[in-house]
Design an enzyme around this catalytic site. Structure first.
Site, PDB file in Angstrom:
ATOM      1  N   HIS A   1       0.876  -1.188   0.000  1.00  0.00           N
ATOM      2  CA  HIS A   1       0.000   0.000   0.000  1.00  0.00           C
ATOM      3  C   HIS A   1       0.905   1.226   0.000  1.00  0.00           C
ATOM      4  O   HIS A   1       1.617   1.462  -0.952  1.00  0.00           O
ATOM      5  CB  HIS A   1      -0.930  -0.106   1.214  1.00  0.00           C
ATOM      6  CG  HIS A   1      -2.051   0.877   1.248  1.00  0.00           C
ATOM      7  ND1 HIS A   1      -2.422   1.645   0.178  1.00  0.00           N
ATOM      8  CD2 HIS A   1      -2.925   1.210   2.252  1.00  0.00           C
ATOM      9  CE1 HIS A   1      -3.444   2.411   0.515  1.00  0.00           C
ATOM     10  NE2 HIS A   1      -3.770   2.172   1.771  1.00  0.00           N
TER      11      HIS A   1
ATOM     12  N   HIS B   1      -2.236  -2.265  -9.996  1.00  0.00           N
ATOM     13  CA  HIS B   1      -3.189  -1.674  -9.067  1.00  0.00           C
ATOM     14  C   HIS B   1      -4.432  -2.530  -9.044  1.00  0.00           C
ATOM     15  O   HIS B   1      -4.832  -3.061 -10.079  1.00  0.00           O
ATOM     16  CB  HIS B   1      -3.551  -0.248  -9.514  1.00  0.00           C
ATOM     17  CG  HIS B   1      -4.115   0.562  -8.413  1.00  0.00           C
ATOM     18  ND1 HIS B   1      -5.440   0.483  -8.051  1.00  0.00           N
ATOM     19  CD2 HIS B   1      -3.531   1.431  -7.563  1.00  0.00           C
ATOM     20  CE1 HIS B   1      -5.638   1.288  -7.030  1.00  0.00           C
ATOM     21  NE2 HIS B   1      -4.508   1.870  -6.704  1.00  0.00           N
TER      22      HIS B   1
ATOM     23  N   ASP C   1       2.823   5.518  -7.028  1.00  0.00           N
ATOM     24  CA  ASP C   1       4.076   5.415  -6.283  1.00  0.00           C
ATOM     25  C   ASP C   1       5.308   5.286  -7.164  1.00  0.00           C
ATOM     26  O   ASP C   1       6.431   5.387  -6.672  1.00  0.00           O
ATOM     27  CB  ASP C   1       4.031   4.192  -5.357  1.00  0.00           C
ATOM     28  CG  ASP C   1       3.076   4.417  -4.210  1.00  0.00           C
ATOM     29  OD1 ASP C   1       3.110   5.527  -3.661  1.00  0.00           O
ATOM     30  OD2 ASP C   1       2.308   3.510  -3.883  1.00  0.00           O
TER      31      ASP C   1
HETATM   32  N1  ACO Z   1       4.998  -6.949 -10.616  1.00  0.00           N
HETATM   33  C1  ACO Z   1       4.884  -8.167 -11.208  1.00  0.00           C
HETATM   34  N2  ACO Z   1       3.752  -8.851 -11.301  1.00  0.00           N
HETATM   35  C2  ACO Z   1       2.661  -8.304 -10.784  1.00  0.00           C
HETATM   36  C3  ACO Z   1       2.681  -7.043 -10.155  1.00  0.00           C
HETATM   37  C4  ACO Z   1       3.895  -6.345 -10.093  1.00  0.00           C
HETATM   38  N3  ACO Z   1       3.988  -5.157  -9.526  1.00  0.00           N
HETATM   39  N4  ACO Z   1       1.437  -6.737  -9.730  1.00  0.00           N
HETATM   40  C5  ACO Z   1       0.664  -7.772 -10.063  1.00  0.00           C
HETATM   41  N5  ACO Z   1       1.404  -8.720 -10.715  1.00  0.00           N
HETATM   42  C6  ACO Z   1       0.907  -9.967 -11.307  1.00  0.00           C
HETATM   43  C7  ACO Z   1       0.638 -11.025 -10.248  1.00  0.00           C
HETATM   44  O1  ACO Z   1       1.754 -11.829 -10.030  1.00  0.00           O
HETATM   45  C8  ACO Z   1      -0.512 -11.776 -10.872  1.00  0.00           C
HETATM   46  O2  ACO Z   1       0.014 -12.621 -11.866  1.00  0.00           O
HETATM   47  P1  ACO Z   1      -0.647 -14.078 -12.136  1.00  0.00           P
HETATM   48  O3  ACO Z   1      -2.035 -13.766 -12.611  1.00  0.00           O
HETATM   49  O4  ACO Z   1       0.232 -14.709 -13.123  1.00  0.00           O
HETATM   50  O5  ACO Z   1      -0.640 -14.764 -10.791  1.00  0.00           O
HETATM   51  C9  ACO Z   1      -1.330 -10.689 -11.590  1.00  0.00           C
HETATM   52  O6  ACO Z   1      -0.357  -9.667 -11.920  1.00  0.00           O
HETATM   53  C10 ACO Z   1      -2.447 -10.083 -10.754  1.00  0.00           C
HETATM   54  O7  ACO Z   1      -1.860  -9.632  -9.537  1.00  0.00           O
HETATM   55  P2  ACO Z   1      -2.618  -9.587  -8.160  1.00  0.00           P
HETATM   56  O8  ACO Z   1      -1.619  -9.630  -7.064  1.00  0.00           O
HETATM   57  O9  ACO Z   1      -3.716 -10.608  -8.166  1.00  0.00           O
HETATM   58  O10 ACO Z   1      -3.284  -8.164  -8.244  1.00  0.00           O
HETATM   59  P3  ACO Z   1      -3.915  -7.395  -7.036  1.00  0.00           P
HETATM   60  O11 ACO Z   1      -4.996  -6.553  -7.601  1.00  0.00           O
HETATM   61  O12 ACO Z   1      -4.252  -8.316  -5.931  1.00  0.00           O
HETATM   62  O13 ACO Z   1      -2.695  -6.507  -6.510  1.00  0.00           O
HETATM   63  C11 ACO Z   1      -1.190  -4.758  -6.131  1.00  0.00           C
HETATM   64  C12 ACO Z   1      -2.561  -5.159  -6.699  1.00  0.00           C
HETATM   65  C13 ACO Z   1      -1.098  -5.215  -4.667  1.00  0.00           C
HETATM   66  C14 ACO Z   1      -1.073  -3.239  -6.153  1.00  0.00           C
HETATM   67  C15 ACO Z   1      -0.083  -5.411  -6.984  1.00  0.00           C
HETATM   68  O14 ACO Z   1      -0.191  -4.995  -8.319  1.00  0.00           O
HETATM   69  C16 ACO Z   1       1.318  -5.150  -6.433  1.00  0.00           C
HETATM   70  O15 ACO Z   1       1.770  -5.868  -5.548  1.00  0.00           O
HETATM   71  N6  ACO Z   1       2.022  -4.077  -6.964  1.00  0.00           N
HETATM   72  C17 ACO Z   1       3.319  -3.738  -6.459  1.00  0.00           C
HETATM   73  C18 ACO Z   1       3.181  -2.950  -5.171  1.00  0.00           C
HETATM   74  C19 ACO Z   1       2.688  -1.544  -5.429  1.00  0.00           C
HETATM   75  O16 ACO Z   1       3.152  -0.832  -6.305  1.00  0.00           O
HETATM   76  N7  ACO Z   1       1.708  -1.125  -4.595  1.00  0.00           N
HETATM   77  C20 ACO Z   1       1.155   0.203  -4.642  1.00  0.00           C
HETATM   78  C21 ACO Z   1      -0.257   0.161  -5.007  1.00  0.00           C
HETATM   79  S1  ACO Z   1      -0.884   1.779  -5.192  1.00  0.00           S
HETATM   80  C22 ACO Z   1      -1.173   2.303  -3.622  1.00  0.00           C
HETATM   81  O17 ACO Z   1      -1.349   1.588  -2.668  1.00  0.00           O
HETATM   82  C23 ACO Z   1      -1.170   3.711  -3.464  1.00  0.00           C
END
Ligand code: ACO
Length: 436
Positions: free
Chosen positions: A276, A315, A371
């Site tokens: 987050h 996201h 971010d």
């Molecule tokens: N890098 C690589 N792969 C990713 C990333 C990433 N940043 N984000 C998602 N994926 C992949 C997952 O591995 C998954 O792949 P799969 O379908 O092969 O298993 C797919 O994309 C879907 O990902 P989820 O984790 O199910 O997506 P979710 O909606 O639950 O997560 C999140 C969203 C937590 C923001 C995620 O994209 C992430 O961890 N990003 C990196 C952390 C980040 O930048 N957070 C800031 C968010 S913005 C904020 O809070 C202000």
């Protein structure tokens, strides 16, 4: 209500047939949702608890009705109270936006003057808060200090427990928005062993925060106007984001009718996590780890093999682009004109370019989020990486308060208490220790 007759087409209802019993149920649809509790009538026999939905992480569950923030993740739209984020970032100050989020309308001239005056005159913290700060280890993470001192504020303002008193709620708005930058700056000064700087009521909200952060011996600290403006815009961009993890914590914890300082501390704790508000910190650490452009392909390969995530990408809601990222990218250019270019920017730009062309990221609709670039600006403004989530929390405070206030006045809301699908043991008898 169970129904036998065919429902007429065009009705705002949903027919659900339970194939276990052959019964059909008709449930009303309102705002494209059905009430989860309407499913409880679906039973195989009268003793059944009734049907529930299983939705870990609230992927498809609306926990409230809200009038504050609208997001269309597919179109990349973010609006506070109907106003596009791009216009608010261009035409308003953070304090105008905070007022908008909480009261629903932009302030008029006099309202803004009064609001600004209230916030400004609540920036000081009780002297004992400094002692709380002093109790932390010299290398304590500033976000840990921020979370703890927010919670500590509840002990200084016991009357804030009267959450149903509109005047007490007003005081909470002034105090929490006013004091968040003070606590944040004090946490930073503690970590670098510098004396705390008291708020300067002649400065703007962002300017005062910069003064409390960086003032040394100068009799009057004058913030650089470009930095001051950039920080104010960053606060606006982070101010609210509907039912995100920390807003959900604010509402969930606040639903127990605890005082708002404790609820805000819970929200800030949620924001601390790397998925987050901790993501901007994680982005900078990631860029430092990558080090040079040549290492990018290897890093991307590792991410695709599941050995880590590309921080600042992806996201839960935005599946097109994050409109805040676009504004921040422009803001970065203005800041870098003053500070000089952050060398990590080149790595970030290259990462973005490669990722946006790579099938792995394209297929999963992973785009830069707020971010990805905010950390680069913060670093150029000389904020240490540890302070990034704290900066996010200052901006988000108004959103948390708006969400909290809306929750308290919503007659549909009760204490937040989800259900579970119990998969543990059936009843069994305890065997005495000597026989186990
Ligand atoms: N890098 C690589 N792969 C990713 C990333 C990433 N940043 N984000 C998602 N994926 C992949 C997952 O591995 C998954 O792949 P799969 O379908 O092969 O298993 C797919 O994309 C879907 O990902 P989820 O984790 O199910 O997506 P979710 O909606 O639950 O997560 C999140 C969203 C937590 C923001 C995620 O994209 C992430 O961890 N990003 C990196 C952390 C980040 O930048 N957070 C800031 C968010 S913005 C904020 O809070 C202000």
């Amino acid at each position: 209500m169970a129904a036998t007759a065919e429902p007429a087409k065009g009705q705002n209802t949903l027919s659900i047939t339970d194939n276990r019993t052959g019964k059909t149920y008709i449930v009303p649809i309102e705002h494209d949702t059905i009430k989860a509790t309407d499913l409880r009538q679906i039973k195989v026999n009268p003793e059944d608890f009734g049907m529930m939905t299983y939705d870990p992480a609230f992927m498809n569950t609306a926990s409230c009705k809200s009038k504050i923030t609208f997001i269309d993740g597919d179109k990349g739209i973010l609006r506070y109270r109907g106003y596009p984020i791009e216009q608010l970032a261009e035409k308003c100050t953070y304090l105008e936006v905070a007022y908008l989020l909480i009261y629903g309308e932009l302030p008029g001239k006099q309202q803004l003057e009064e609001w600004t005056n209230h916030i400004t005159t609540h920036t000081f913290v009780h002297e004992n808060i400094k002692k709380v700060m002093d109790g932390f280890h010299y290398d304590a993470h500033p976000m840990g200090m921020f979370v703890s001192t927010l919670a500590a504020l509840s002990t200084f303002y016991p009357s804030a427990k009267k959450i149903n008193d509109p005047l007490e709620r007003e005081m909470t708005f002034y105090r929490l928005i006013g004091k968040a930058p003070t606590l944040a700056a004090f946490a930073y000064r503690h970590s670098v062993g510098m004396p705390y700087v008291h708020p300067d009521n002649e400065l703007s909200y962002a300017g005062d925060f910069l003064a409390m952060m960086y003032r040394v011996a100068e009799p009057k600290y004058r913030p650089n106007p470009i930095m001051e403006h950039a920080l104010d815009v960053l606060f606006i961009l982070h101010a609210d984001h509907e039912q995100n993890c920390s807003a959900n914590a604010m509402r969930g914890v606040g639903s127990s009718q605890v005082d708002p300082y404790s609820a805000a501390a819970a929200a800030a704790a949620a924001l601390y996590g790397p998925l987050h508000g901790g993501a901007n910190e994680a982005v900078l650490r990631m860029l430092a780890e990558i080090g040079t452009k040549e290492n990018i392909p290897g890093f991307i390969k590792d991410v695709k093999e599941g050995k880590g995530r590309l921080m600042g990408f992806g996201h839960r809601v935005y599946k097109n682009y994050d409109p805040r990222a676009a504004i921040i990218k422009k803001l970065a250019d203005q800041v870098f004109e003053v500070t000089g270019r952050n060398p990590k920017l080149d790595i970030a730009l290259e990462l973005e370019k490669i990722a946006l062309q790579d099938e792995y990221f394209v297929k999963r609709k992973l785009y830069p989020n707020v971010d990805f670039y905010s950390g680069l600006i913060y670093q150029a403004m000389k904020f240490p990486v540890d302070m990034f989530p704290v900066l996010f929390a200052i901006g988000r405070m108004s959103g948390w308060l708006a969400q909290w206030s809306e929750m308290l006045q919503d007659p549909d809301q009760k204490i937040a208490r989800p259900r579970q699908v119990f998969l543990g043991n059936e009843k069994r008898d305890v065997v005495m220790l000597s026989q186990r």
